[in-house]
Scaffold this motif. Structure first.
Motif, PDB file in Angstrom:
ATOM      1  N   ARG A  42      -1.188  -1.443  39.521  1.00 43.23           N
ATOM      2  CA  ARG A  42      -0.104  -2.425  39.415  1.00 43.23           C
ATOM      3  C   ARG A  42      -0.561  -3.793  39.914  1.00 43.23           C
ATOM      4  N   ALA A  43      -1.273  -3.817  41.043  1.00 40.57           N
ATOM      5  CA  ALA A  43      -1.796  -5.085  41.550  1.00 40.57           C
ATOM      6  C   ALA A  43      -2.781  -5.698  40.560  1.00 40.57           C
ATOM      7  N   LEU A  44      -3.574  -4.862  39.900  1.00 40.02           N
ATOM      8  CA  LEU A  44      -4.512  -5.362  38.894  1.00 40.02           C
ATOM      9  C   LEU A  44      -3.770  -6.007  37.735  1.00 40.02           C
ATOM     10  N   ARG A  45      -2.750  -5.337  37.228  1.00 37.18           N
ATOM     11  CA  ARG A  45      -1.987  -5.872  36.100  1.00 37.18           C
ATOM     12  C   ARG A  45      -1.303  -7.185  36.486  1.00 37.18           C
ATOM     13  N   GLU A  46      -0.725  -7.247  37.677  1.00 41.28           N
ATOM     14  CA  GLU A  46      -0.057  -8.461  38.112  1.00 41.28           C
ATOM     15  C   GLU A  46      -1.046  -9.613  38.280  1.00 41.28           C
ATOM     16  N   TYR A  47      -2.237  -9.320  38.767  1.00 37.52           N
ATOM     17  CA  TYR A  47      -3.237 -10.373  38.954  1.00 37.52           C
ATOM     18  C   TYR A  47      -3.693 -10.937  37.612  1.00 37.52           C
ATOM     19  N   LEU A  48      -3.914 -10.045  36.634  1.00 33.56           N
ATOM     20  CA  LEU A  48      -4.414 -10.493  35.332  1.00 33.56           C
ATOM     21  C   LEU A  48      -3.351 -11.212  34.507  1.00 33.56           C
ATOM     22  N   THR A  49      -2.090 -10.967  34.792  1.00 30.24           N
ATOM     23  CA  THR A  49      -1.023 -11.612  34.025  1.00 30.24           C
ATOM     24  C   THR A  49      -0.394 -12.786  34.770  1.00 30.24           C
ATOM     25  N   ASP A  50      -0.857 -13.062  35.961  1.00 31.05           N
ATOM     26  CA  ASP A  50      -0.338 -14.189  36.734  1.00 31.05           C
ATOM     27  C   ASP A  50      -0.818 -15.502  36.110  1.00 31.05           C
ATOM     28  N   ARG A 102     -23.114   0.198  17.324  1.00 34.18           N
ATOM     29  CA  ARG A 102     -22.114   0.965  16.584  1.00 34.18           C
ATOM     30  C   ARG A 102     -22.651   2.339  16.216  1.00 34.18           C
ATOM     31  N   GLU A 103     -23.901   2.419  15.798  1.00 31.65           N
ATOM     32  CA  GLU A 103     -24.499   3.718  15.462  1.00 31.65           C
ATOM     33  C   GLU A 103     -24.588   4.623  16.681  1.00 31.65           C
ATOM     34  N   LEU A 104     -24.713   4.025  17.851  1.00 30.87           N
ATOM     35  CA  LEU A 104     -24.778   4.817  19.074  1.00 30.87           C
ATOM     36  C   LEU A 104     -23.397   5.228  19.574  1.00 30.87           C
ATOM     37  N   GLY A 105     -22.332   4.740  18.924  1.00 28.40           N
ATOM     38  CA  GLY A 105     -20.983   5.115  19.324  1.00 28.40           C
ATOM     39  C   GLY A 105     -20.434   4.304  20.476  1.00 28.40           C
ATOM     40  N   LEU A 106     -21.000   3.100  20.731  1.00 27.41           N
ATOM     41  CA  LEU A 106     -20.576   2.283  21.856  1.00 27.41           C
ATOM     42  C   LEU A 106     -19.605   1.180  21.464  1.00 27.41           C
ATOM     43  N   THR A 107     -19.468   0.887  20.180  1.00 26.35           N
ATOM     44  CA  THR A 107     -18.539  -0.120  19.701  1.00 26.35           C
ATOM     45  C   THR A 107     -18.191   0.182  18.250  1.00 26.35           C
ATOM     46  N   ARG A 108     -17.055  -0.318  17.811  1.00 27.38           N
ATOM     47  CA  ARG A 108     -16.684  -0.154  16.407  1.00 27.38           C
ATOM     48  C   ARG A 108     -17.095  -1.357  15.585  1.00 27.38           C
ATOM     49  N   HIS A 109     -17.660  -2.375  16.216  1.00 27.76           N
ATOM     50  CA  HIS A 109     -18.083  -3.588  15.525  1.00 27.76           C
ATOM     51  C   HIS A 109     -19.569  -3.498  15.160  1.00 27.76           C
ATOM     52  N   PRO A 110     -20.011  -4.251  14.149  1.00 21.32           N
ATOM     53  CA  PRO A 110     -21.450  -4.246  13.809  1.00 21.32           C
ATOM     54  C   PRO A 110     -22.321  -4.611  15.002  1.00 21.32           C
ATOM     55  N   VAL A 111     -21.901  -5.591  15.794  1.00 24.55           N
ATOM     56  CA  VAL A 111     -22.546  -5.927  17.064  1.00 24.55           C
ATOM     57  C   VAL A 111     -21.423  -6.124  18.080  1.00 24.55           C
ATOM     58  N   PRO A 112     -21.704  -5.927  19.359  1.00 22.57           N
ATOM     59  CA  PRO A 112     -20.648  -6.090  20.369  1.00 22.57           C
ATOM     60  C   PRO A 112     -20.040  -7.486  20.331  1.00 22.57           C
ATOM     61  N   VAL A 113     -18.740  -7.557  20.528  1.00 23.87           N
ATOM     62  CA  VAL A 113     -18.026  -8.832  20.542  1.00 23.87           C
ATOM     63  C   VAL A 113     -17.576  -9.132  21.969  1.00 23.87           C
ATOM     64  N   ARG A 114     -17.171 -10.372  22.173  1.00 23.45           N
ATOM     65  CA  ARG A 114     -16.697 -10.781  23.496  1.00 23.45           C
ATOM     66  C   ARG A 114     -15.525  -9.898  23.920  1.00 23.45           C
ATOM     67  N   PRO A 115     -15.589  -9.308  25.101  1.00 20.95           N
ATOM     68  CA  PRO A 115     -14.474  -8.470  25.545  1.00 20.95           C
ATOM     69  C   PRO A 115     -13.248  -9.315  25.847  1.00 20.95           C
ATOM     70  N   GLY A 116     -12.095  -8.723  25.691  1.00 21.14           N
ATOM     71  CA  GLY A 116     -10.870  -9.410  26.025  1.00 21.14           C
ATOM     72  C   GLY A 116     -10.563  -9.301  27.503  1.00 21.14           C
ATOM     73  N   LEU A 117      -9.670 -10.146  27.971  1.00 25.60           N
ATOM     74  CA  LEU A 117      -9.281 -10.090  29.377  1.00 25.60           C
ATOM     75  C   LEU A 117      -8.274  -8.977  29.621  1.00 25.60           C
ATOM     76  N   GLY A 118      -7.385  -8.749  28.662  1.00 22.43           N
ATOM     77  CA  GLY A 118      -6.384  -7.703  28.822  1.00 22.43           C
ATOM     78  C   GLY A 118      -5.296  -8.136  29.786  1.00 22.43           C
ATOM     79  N   GLY A 119      -4.661  -7.148  30.381  1.00 26.64           N
ATOM     80  CA  GLY A 119      -3.600  -7.438  31.324  1.00 26.64           C
ATOM     81  C   GLY A 119      -2.288  -6.768  30.967  1.00 26.64           C
ATOM     82  N   GLY A 120      -2.213  -6.193  29.768  1.00 32.11           N
ATOM     83  CA  GLY A 120      -1.010  -5.458  29.386  1.00 32.11           C
ATOM     84  C   GLY A 120      -1.072  -4.047  29.928  1.00 32.11           C
ATOM     85  N   SER A 121      -0.641  -3.108  29.123  1.00 30.69           N
ATOM     86  CA  SER A 121      -0.693  -1.709  29.543  1.00 30.69           C
ATOM     87  C   SER A 121      -2.091  -1.148  29.319  1.00 30.69           C
ATOM     88  N   ALA A 122      -2.437  -0.136  30.105  1.00 28.55           N
ATOM     89  CA  ALA A 122      -3.726   0.542  29.975  1.00 28.55           C
ATOM     90  C   ALA A 122      -3.520   2.019  30.265  1.00 28.55           C
TER      91      ALA A 122
END
Length: 529
Positions: free
Chosen positions: A182-190, A306-326
């Motif tokens: 909860r503290a994590l979510r509040e910090y990321l959405t502040d 992607r072939e190794l199963g680590l991402t669904r993109h052709p190459v890794p993309v910038r990660p999002g910050l998130g902050g919603g539900s997890a």
């Protein structure tokens, strides 16, 4: 209260017993015969359900249909009541008449403790609501705590039960010291933090170096497409484990070639230890991680992320910050997870959050980590990921030749163990008969057969690309070590991690097969009625 849950380790199933030599020929390897279950064996889940329904006063631990909740079995019955490791007759997806009788006797002997556990759980949830606690899943957090209270105090006393429950809750949740989801979510959405955090993420991603240095020195050479140093490490892994660790887990002070670091943090040891040290010194893990961003300068193209199963993109993309539900049940692939999801999983899986950094510091470190090669900051862990890729690509649980990259001691140790699993024998049969089963319109399989075959077919498909599940679990473990500043200290420790991931994947598949086989009688009865 911490309890080591005893895993039900039986592997003999009806499905495994049907494996024939034809499937072995198709897979390119000899197929060992699975042991046929004794006459009268019944699904363990069915026996558990029947015995549980005989108890009264355990409604809070039961599902809507009256059977035990899955967490009741996982957190209470198996580790604290049945204890399959001590009572192997009660383990496995099928139990004999003797095993069923023992299982029933063990549960009935603990009936009073289970009723008291249910009463404590109801009380703790009531007090939890009064304290406005929303952190964590109550079943995960309180089931074993309630069993401990039941074992030490019996049912909650009307005069003191509420106070005891409040003290237990404050102790459980107070140990986090503010490090909560909860503290994590509040910090990321502040709003006071989001702009600065997003800017830091943009800066870190733009600062990446996507021009990798050579993974190996020019004079090192390659063998079968794999750097010789990595092959040396993989060959030394099982040898180092057997020399340094007994089956019981005790350490042998005379272990050879453990490849550990000395008191000054320098790598020591010959053979595998020296090879691992050289990979770390050459930043081979960093180079391999940068290659996954798309810039490759290797003699032969390496598998993509992607072939190794680590991402669904052709190459890794910038990660999002998130902050919603997890939620741990809805996480993306490792490289696709938001900063919120990465820190969330650390908090969820940590047994001692007080040992972690404060939430703001966790987030700042994770932003830097998510933009680093392999999404890891420690070089020894990046090397462990690189070595893990070479191990995973040579895994062949369905048999056949391990390929140019799969002839090391580590491959032989894991492949031989994996191929002995009964569900793998069933998967080999499905590899041959799946097409015929799909075209069978006679209705012989029936709804019950479909219910069982589909999960097994899904596992059979996964076993054709075993590196994906393996590498996802490996990355999660390495990420957890990186957060806790726990580098890889030697070949023996590396093998403990690599081998542990393989065992985890095997146990996961085994559990899913057990669930599918246990569902067969219920589906069959529904058809008959």
């Amino acid at each position: 209260m911490r309890t080591d849950a005893g895993a039900a380790g039986g592997t003999g199933t009806e499905a495994g017993a049907k494996t024939g030599t034809k499937a072995g020929a198709e897979a390119g390897a000899e197929v060992p015969r699975a042991r046929t279950p004794s006459r009268g064996a019944r699904p363990r889940a069915m026996v558990l359900d029947e015995v549980w329904r005989e108890l009264d006063g355990v409604g809070p631990l039961s599902g809507p249909q009256g059977g035990p909740l899955s967490r009741t079995v996982k957190l209470l019955l198996d580790p604290l009541v049945i204890r399959p490791v001590l009572h192997p007759q009660c383990a496995g997806p099928l139990v004999t008449a003797e095993g069923a009788a023992l299982l029933a006797a063990l549960i009935h002997a603990s009936a009073d403790a289970l009723r008291a556990t249910a009463a404590w759980f109801t009380l703790l949830k009531q007090v939890r609501r009064g304290l406005r606690i929303t952190e964590g899943n109550p079943q995960d957090l309180y089931f074993q705590l309630c069993f401990e209270l039941a074992a030490t105090q019996g049912p909650p006393a009307p005069a003191t039960g509420g106070r005891t429950a409040e003290e237990a809750l404050r102790e459980t949740h107070g140990s986090a010291q503010g490090r909560t989801t909860r503290a994590l979510r509040e910090y990321l959405t502040d709003p006071a933090h989001t702009t600065a955090l997003a800017s830091a993420l943009d800066t870190a991603w733009a600062a990446r170096t996507v021009d990798p240095a050579p993974c190996v020195r020019p004079d090192e050479g390659r063998e079968g497409g794999t750097p010789v140093e990595i092959r040396t490490v993989l060959d030394a892994c099982p040898a180092g484990r057997s020399a340094g660790t007994r089956d019981s887990g005790s350490r042998d002070s005379g272990s050879r070639d453990s490849g550990s670091r000395d008191s000054g943090g320098r790598w020591s040891g010959a053979g595998g230890g020296a090879a691992l040290a050289r990979l770390v010194a050459d930043h081979a893990g960093t180079a391999a991680g940068r290659a996954l961003w798309g810039a490759r300068r290797e003699p032969e193209p390496a598998p993509s992320a992607r072939e190794l199963g680590l991402t669904r993109h052709p190459v890794p993309v910038r990660p999002g910050l998130g902050g919603g539900s997890a939620s741990t049940s809805a996480l993306g692939l490792p490289f696709d997870r938001t900063v919120h999801e990465r820190v969330f999983t650390v908090l969820q899986t940590s047994s001692d959050r007080a040992g972690l950094a404060p939430v703001p510091e966790l987030v700042r470190h994770e932003i830097a980590r998510s933009c680093a090669p392999w999404a890891l900051t420690d070089e020894s862990l990046r090397v462990a990921a690189t070595v893990g890729v070479q191990l995973a690509l040579g895994l062949r649980p369905l048999g056949g030749q391990p390929g140019a990259d799969g002839g090391t001691g580590a491959h032989r140790a894991i492949n031989s163990r994996w191929r002995r699993e009964a569900y793998v024998l069933q998967a080999r049969r499905l590899a041959v008969d799946l097409a015929a089963d799909a075209s069978d319109t006679s209705g012989a399989s029936g709804p019950g057969g479909v219910a069982v075959a589909e999960p097994l077919a899904r596992i059979a498909r996964e076993l054709r690309t075993p590196w994906r599940a393996y590498l996802r679990r490996l990355w999660v473990r390495l990420h957890g070590r990186d957060v806790r500043d726990a580098p890889m200290t030697g070949v023996e420790e590396l093998w403990n991690v690599l081998d542990g991931v393989a065992r985890s994947v095997i146990l996961d598949h085994r559990g899913r097969v057990r669930h599918a086989l246990s569902a067969r009688p219920a589906a069959t009865e529904g058809t008959a009625s």
